[in-house]
Scaffold this active site. Structure first.
Site, PDB file in Angstrom:
ATOM      1  N   TYR A  10       4.532  -8.305  -6.409  1.00  0.00           N
ATOM      2  CA  TYR A  10       4.674  -9.138  -7.604  1.00  0.00           C
ATOM      3  C   TYR A  10       4.042 -10.508  -7.373  1.00  0.00           C
ATOM      4  CZ  TYR A  10       6.883 -11.806 -11.359  1.00  0.00           C
ATOM      5  OH  TYR A  10       7.098 -12.621 -12.450  1.00  0.00           O
ATOM      6  N   SER A  16      -2.880 -15.959 -19.928  1.00  0.00           N
ATOM      7  CA  SER A  16      -2.417 -14.896 -19.040  1.00  0.00           C
ATOM      8  C   SER A  16      -1.107 -15.333 -18.388  1.00  0.00           C
ATOM      9  CB  SER A  16      -3.455 -14.584 -17.960  1.00  0.00           C
ATOM     10  OG  SER A  16      -4.656 -14.103 -18.556  1.00  0.00           O
TER      11      SER A  16
END
Length: 284
Positions: free
Chosen positions: A157, A142
């Site tokens: 973010y 990931s």
């Protein structure tokens, strides 16, 4: 049963039409893996496939908005229909949305968390059982960010990337007995289109991206980041690092040493927090 070499394995990569995703897909395909590229940007996806097929690799593509769970599930079905087994999941799709405190909007949080974090969660939920069922082992990568270990800003973010790191660290312990390795990629400045994420903004997240200020500290910071990205690390180099990380089961995959001192400073700050209470006996 972990993946010690990619040849003959099948990988599914999101955000694969450009940038880091394309770098990973390229490295995997060149190592002999069959790769399903997934992206929301259909034209770029087809262009990437056309370029990769010139090297006689086994690749295919599927369009999906990974912030919609149903589309991610449909992409999994397309992958199993095309290749049968799936061994490697790469949750790479990501957007650089959301500003710091004082500029937050619900749309920005929903879009950024939807693509960067929820899509990663759903990807593991959907693809994990598919990797388990064949009993041949597998791996999950990931993409977080160096901002997932040293925040430095109150943006959606950074919050989303911290979530990806936490999820990966926990899953690594839980999935190891099932023959599935887990790595988290924490890149620094890479030559991608992250600063132009709004090109793929779905209509349902309208208002998530505001026009950046033309002057002032925030504008200067954005311009600095944009310049660093333009001169960043080659995504193909990152792809090779990820290939090596999968084959050697690295828990963390970093792309360069630039931010190591800042990570060390963060850990020192955490340690200092324990030093403040050292010698005390907690009341029970």
């Amino acid at each position: 049963m972990r993946v010690k070499e990619l040849a003959g394995k099948t990988a599914f990569v999101t955000g694969a039409a450009s940038g880091i995703g394309l770098g990973i897909a390229t490295a995997f395909a060149q190592a002999g893996a069959k790769v399903m590229l997934c992206d929301i940007e259909e034209a770029a996806l087809f262009a990437a496939l056309e370029q990769l097929r010139l090297t006689n690799v086994d690749v295919d593509g599927v369009k999906a908005d990974v912030s919609l769970k149903a589309e991610l599930a449909a992409a999994a079905e397309a992958t199993t229909a095309r290749y049968g087994k799936i061994h490697i999941l790469v949750n790479n799709a990501g957007v650089g949305g959301g500003g710091p405190y004082g500029t937050w909007t619900d749309a920005a949080w929903n879009w950024t968390l939807g693509v960067n974090l929820m899509a990663t969660i759903w990807g593991i939920e959907i693809f994990g059982p598919l990797i388990e069922q064949h009993g041949e082992g597998g791996h999950i990568v990931s993409t977080a960010s160096i901002a997932g270990v040293i925040s430095g800003a109150s943006t959606a973010y950074n919050v989303s990337k911290y979530g990806v790191v936490a999820l990966s660290e926990g899953l690594r312990q839980e999935l190891a007995p099932r023959g599935i390795g887990v790595s988290v990629l924490c890149p620094g400045y890479i030559r991608t289109q992250i600063m132009n994420s709004s090109r793929n903004l779905p209509k349902r997240f309208e208002g998530a991206v505001r026009a950046p200020p033309s002057s002032g500290p925030i504008a200067e910071r954005i311009n600095q980041i944009r310049e660093r990205v333009t001169q960043g690390v080659d995504p193909l180099y990152v792809g090779e690092l990820v290939r090596e990380g999968v084959e050697n089961d690295w828990p963390y995959i970093f792309t360069d040493l630039e931010f190591e001192p800042i990570v060390e400073a963060r850990f020192a700050g955490i340690k200092q927090g324990f030093d403040h209470i050292r010698g005390r006996t907690p009341k029970r």
